[in-house]
Design a protein around this motif. Sequence first.
Motif, PDB file in Angstrom:
ATOM      1  N   GLN A 123      40.544  45.316  33.398  1.00 16.50           N
ATOM      2  CA  GLN A 123      39.753  44.662  34.433  1.00 16.50           C
ATOM      3  C   GLN A 123      38.929  43.495  33.895  1.00 16.50           C
ATOM      4  OE1 GLN A 123      35.723  45.529  36.773  1.00 16.50           O
ATOM      5  NE2 GLN A 123      37.067  47.288  36.725  1.00 16.50           N
ATOM      6  N   LYS A 176      41.717  48.263  38.833  1.00 14.51           N
ATOM      7  CA  LYS A 176      40.524  48.791  39.493  1.00 14.51           C
ATOM      8  C   LYS A 176      39.374  47.789  39.394  1.00 14.51           C
ATOM      9  CE  LYS A 176      42.595  52.635  40.444  1.00 14.51           C
ATOM     10  NZ  LYS A 176      43.040  52.892  41.825  1.00 14.51           N
ATOM     11  N   THR A 234      35.581  46.251  40.575  1.00 17.49           N
ATOM     12  CA  THR A 234      34.277  46.690  41.068  1.00 17.49           C
ATOM     13  C   THR A 234      33.831  45.738  42.171  1.00 17.49           C
ATOM     14  OG1 THR A 234      33.028  45.304  39.526  1.00 17.49           O
ATOM     15  CG2 THR A 234      33.669  47.508  38.760  1.00 17.49           C
ATOM     16  N   HIS A 286      31.384  43.785  42.056  1.00 22.86           N
ATOM     17  CA  HIS A 286      31.010  42.503  41.456  1.00 22.86           C
ATOM     18  C   HIS A 286      32.229  41.595  41.279  1.00 22.86           C
ATOM     19  CE1 HIS A 286      27.083  44.214  40.878  1.00 22.86           C
ATOM     20  NE2 HIS A 286      27.582  45.206  40.165  1.00 22.86           N
ATOM     21  N   ILE A 292      35.889  50.209  48.017  1.00 21.46           N
ATOM     22  CA  ILE A 292      34.895  49.373  47.331  1.00 21.46           C
ATOM     23  C   ILE A 292      33.853  48.934  48.351  1.00 21.46           C
ATOM     24  CG2 ILE A 292      34.493  47.271  45.993  1.00 21.46           C
ATOM     25  CD1 ILE A 292      37.379  47.431  45.042  1.00 21.46           C
TER      26      ILE A 292
END
Length: 215
Positions: free
Chosen positions: A21, A53, A55, A57, A87
């Motif tokens: 990521q 995956k 986040t 942000h 998310i």
Amino acid sequence: MLIMGCSKRLYMEKSGFKIHQSCCIVLLLALKRCDKMDMCFSFFQRMVGVNVKFTVHSVAIVIDGLCKRGEVERAKDLMEEMVTKGIEPDVVTYNTLINGYSNNGIVDEALKVKTIVERKGFEPNVVTYNTIACGLCKLKLYVEVKTWLFAMIEKGFTPNVVTFSTSINIYSKIGNLAKAKRLFEEIEKRRVSPNNVTYKALIDGYFMKGNLEEA
């Protein structure tokens, strides 16, 4: 270099390598800063497709880039898509979308997003209020801006340089330079550092009144 970076990521994907990521985030940021948002969005969607995956942000990077290009509806669609994938946006991400709508003069939609923020149990912050106030100011809805800023203060938020600059701009536009000047003096008392926007708002007001000496 950016195209090579994207190509390498896609090669790794096809070769069965696990894509980390953090590598994707670096590339997303680079594409956004170079205003390569079509490539940024496409790369993000491709990485989601291979189950990288992300986040909240990471998603915010793409949403911010789209909003700055005026593609607010596209940014909203992406946010809603990410919610379906588990998310959940945070206040910063919602503020990014609110800013996108406000900057494009779509304040009604910005207010709807604020309502969603409150419904989800988040507390709108000073950035939320300032952003919507700036959007109203661009539409020359000065009475609404003043009402909005008063509501912000009643909520217990401390005015910052954006709040003061917006207020000074309003009073300068409507010709109330005495009030604009008092607000500027209030900034100094509160030890808030005025910025270029603050000075420009006051100077523009003096020019509109033909008071070149004060300007």
